[in-house]
Write an enzyme that holds these catalytic residues in place. Sequence first.
Site, PDB file in Angstrom:
ATOM      1  N   ASP A 132       7.684  47.288 115.979  1.00  0.00           N
ATOM      2  CA  ASP A 132       7.409  46.742 114.649  1.00  0.00           C
ATOM      3  C   ASP A 132       6.103  45.956 114.696  1.00  0.00           C
ATOM      4  O   ASP A 132       5.681  45.502 115.759  1.00  0.00           O
ATOM      5  CB  ASP A 132       8.540  45.789 114.226  1.00  0.00           C
ATOM      6  CG  ASP A 132       9.746  46.535 113.677  1.00  0.00           C
ATOM      7  OD1 ASP A 132       9.584  47.672 113.215  1.00  0.00           O
ATOM      8  OD2 ASP A 132      10.860  45.973 113.720  1.00  0.00           O
ATOM      9  N   ARG A 182       4.054  54.625 112.453  1.00  0.00           N
ATOM     10  CA  ARG A 182       4.791  54.336 111.225  1.00  0.00           C
ATOM     11  C   ARG A 182       3.843  53.567 110.295  1.00  0.00           C
ATOM     12  O   ARG A 182       3.394  52.464 110.632  1.00  0.00           O
ATOM     13  CB  ARG A 182       6.012  53.478 111.548  1.00  0.00           C
ATOM     14  CG  ARG A 182       6.759  52.965 110.317  1.00  0.00           C
ATOM     15  CD  ARG A 182       7.912  52.056 110.727  1.00  0.00           C
ATOM     16  NE  ARG A 182       8.884  52.783 111.516  1.00  0.00           N
ATOM     17  CZ  ARG A 182       9.759  52.198 112.342  1.00  0.00           C
ATOM     18  NH1 ARG A 182       9.769  50.893 112.476  1.00  0.00           N
ATOM     19  NH2 ARG A 182      10.620  52.916 113.011  1.00  0.00           N
TER      20      ARG A 182
HETATM   21  P1  FDA Z   1       6.852  48.472  97.128  1.00  0.00           P
HETATM   22  O1  FDA Z   1       7.818  47.425  97.574  1.00  0.00           O
HETATM   23  O2  FDA Z   1       5.479  48.064  96.723  1.00  0.00           O
HETATM   24  O3  FDA Z   1       7.542  49.287  95.983  1.00  0.00           O
HETATM   25  C1  FDA Z   1       6.814  50.302  95.307  1.00  0.00           C
HETATM   26  C2  FDA Z   1       7.711  51.040  94.375  1.00  0.00           C
HETATM   27  O4  FDA Z   1       8.785  51.633  95.100  1.00  0.00           O
HETATM   28  C3  FDA Z   1       8.380  50.202  93.318  1.00  0.00           C
HETATM   29  O5  FDA Z   1       7.528  49.939  92.258  1.00  0.00           O
HETATM   30  C4  FDA Z   1       9.546  51.100  92.945  1.00  0.00           C
HETATM   31  O6  FDA Z   1       9.117  52.143  92.116  1.00  0.00           O
HETATM   32  C5  FDA Z   1       9.945  51.659  94.282  1.00  0.00           C
HETATM   33  N1  FDA Z   1      10.988  50.827  94.903  1.00  0.00           N
HETATM   34  C6  FDA Z   1      10.839  49.914  95.857  1.00  0.00           C
HETATM   35  N2  FDA Z   1      12.024  49.335  96.150  1.00  0.00           N
HETATM   36  C7  FDA Z   1      12.923  49.903  95.351  1.00  0.00           C
HETATM   37  C8  FDA Z   1      14.316  49.736  95.147  1.00  0.00           C
HETATM   38  N3  FDA Z   1      15.032  48.829  95.826  1.00  0.00           N
HETATM   39  N4  FDA Z   1      14.935  50.504  94.225  1.00  0.00           N
HETATM   40  C9  FDA Z   1      14.233  51.409  93.499  1.00  0.00           C
HETATM   41  N5  FDA Z   1      12.902  51.600  93.631  1.00  0.00           N
HETATM   42  C10 FDA Z   1      12.262  50.869  94.534  1.00  0.00           C
HETATM   43  N6  FDA Z   1       6.539  45.735 107.248  1.00  0.00           N
HETATM   44  C11 FDA Z   1       5.835  45.090 108.208  1.00  0.00           C
HETATM   45  O7  FDA Z   1       5.014  44.225 107.890  1.00  0.00           O
HETATM   46  N7  FDA Z   1       6.026  45.384 109.532  1.00  0.00           N
HETATM   47  C12 FDA Z   1       6.902  46.357 109.926  1.00  0.00           C
HETATM   48  O8  FDA Z   1       7.033  46.602 111.129  1.00  0.00           O
HETATM   49  C13 FDA Z   1       7.628  47.061 108.924  1.00  0.00           C
HETATM   50  N8  FDA Z   1       8.505  48.053 109.256  1.00  0.00           N
HETATM   51  C14 FDA Z   1       9.046  48.835 108.255  1.00  0.00           C
HETATM   52  C15 FDA Z   1       9.806  49.960 108.585  1.00  0.00           C
HETATM   53  C16 FDA Z   1      10.267  50.786 107.581  1.00  0.00           C
HETATM   54  C17 FDA Z   1      11.049  52.023 107.952  1.00  0.00           C
HETATM   55  C18 FDA Z   1      10.008  50.489 106.213  1.00  0.00           C
HETATM   56  C19 FDA Z   1      10.479  51.387 105.093  1.00  0.00           C
HETATM   57  C20 FDA Z   1       9.293  49.361 105.888  1.00  0.00           C
HETATM   58  C21 FDA Z   1       8.823  48.515 106.894  1.00  0.00           C
HETATM   59  N9  FDA Z   1       8.107  47.368 106.582  1.00  0.00           N
HETATM   60  C22 FDA Z   1       7.427  46.707 107.575  1.00  0.00           C
HETATM   61  C23 FDA Z   1       8.111  46.829 105.183  1.00  0.00           C
HETATM   62  C24 FDA Z   1       6.926  47.342 104.389  1.00  0.00           C
HETATM   63  O9  FDA Z   1       5.733  46.761 104.867  1.00  0.00           O
HETATM   64  C25 FDA Z   1       7.059  46.973 102.905  1.00  0.00           C
HETATM   65  O10 FDA Z   1       7.093  45.583 102.776  1.00  0.00           O
HETATM   66  C26 FDA Z   1       8.280  47.574 102.244  1.00  0.00           C
HETATM   67  O11 FDA Z   1       8.536  48.876 102.681  1.00  0.00           O
HETATM   68  C27 FDA Z   1       8.081  47.612 100.723  1.00  0.00           C
HETATM   69  O12 FDA Z   1       6.966  48.404 100.380  1.00  0.00           O
HETATM   70  P2  FDA Z   1       7.082  49.847  99.677  1.00  0.00           P
HETATM   71  O13 FDA Z   1       6.061  50.730 100.320  1.00  0.00           O
HETATM   72  O14 FDA Z   1       8.442  50.343  99.794  1.00  0.00           O
HETATM   73  O15 FDA Z   1       6.621  49.632  98.213  1.00  0.00           O
END
Ligand code: FDA
Length: 306
Positions: A132, A182
């Site tokens: 991570d 990732r």
């Molecule tokens: P974001 O949160 O900006 O959401 C974008 C859109 O996605 C929303 O507008 C909506 O449309 C949809 N959406 C999001 N959540 C939803 C929900 N609950 N229900 C419905 N729609 C939803 N970070 C880090 O700093 N270090 C790390 O090592 C990791 N590791 C990691 C592993 C994995 C497998 C994942 C998926 C994520 C991480 N993260 C992480 C977290 C990552 O940096 C980030 O904070 C989250 O994934 C949220 O960002 P999104 O890309 O999902 O989009």
Amino acid sequence: MLRSVILAASRSSRVERLVATAPFTRDVVRRFVAGAKTDDALRATRELVDDGLSVTLDNLGEDTVTGEQANATRDEYLTLLRMLAEAKLTPAAEVSVKLSALGQAFDEQLAYDNARAICAAAEAAGTTVTLDMEDHTTTDSTLDILTKLRKDHPSTGAVLQAYLRRTEADCRDLASAGSRVRLCKGAYREPESVAYQSAREVDKSYVRCLNILMSGDGYPMLATHDPRLIAIGEDRARWFDRDPAHFEFQMLYGIRPEEQARLVGEGYTVRTYVPYGDDWYGYLMRRLAERPANVAFFARALTSRR
Ligand code: FDA
């Protein structure tokens, strides 16, 4: 604004005490965390694997301050990997590791030694480890440790965060054969000097990084719940002729499960990141900071508490 307040609260021990002891908290935690014990992690993994998903397991914990704590975290991963192999849940399940939980903040060599032991156990269990990525002050150290680990365990993967200005260059460095990356947006509060601040800038950076990884020779792992970025990932897979065996989507446990199932139905590899353990506070607060709807969920649990 709300994000900053929640991320600030995630560092406050007073708020932590309040949240951890509140009667409604258990139900909220349960949505995002598989449970406290290794058996809970195994049960959740079995259910997901039976539904066609792959899994990466994270033993929660990040503020390790003693060698004993760091070694206890290492030992928990060794036990987990042995149990996953015995339950025939590898290679479908791998593990995600935070170097801070292995001692990185006070003894980088100890963190490396512990991570190396986990990589060796993962190899023996027939699976992989992904490191991570935490706040930007740890990025260089984490990537240095990754380079050392990959000498003996080339399948070791790392997370890169699109919100950091440096990440495009890091993607170029890591888009090579056998390299597992990732790509996520990034979950910590970072200063303007090192990180894009607006969602639009972060999304644009994510797409630039995704293009580098999907056109490169490594194994991209697109970690996002964002429908636009998932659609772009699907498009680039077609454009660069990457079949589902050569990249994957990843999402967090409890977030958009129906979208995870849809992608599996389309034939993609989808890996669910499953956290477990007692130390869930920092993890939960980052999930709340990401999405106001998650805060509303928390608030609803508060008003409907038994
Ligand atoms: P974001 O949160 O900006 O959401 C974008 C859109 O996605 C929303 O507008 C909506 O449309 C949809 N959406 C999001 N959540 C939803 C929900 N609950 N229900 C419905 N729609 C939803 N970070 C880090 O700093 N270090 C790390 O090592 C990791 N590791 C990691 C592993 C994995 C497998 C994942 C998926 C994520 C991480 N993260 C992480 C977290 C990552 O940096 C980030 O904070 C989250 O994934 C949220 O960002 P999104 O890309 O999902 O989009």
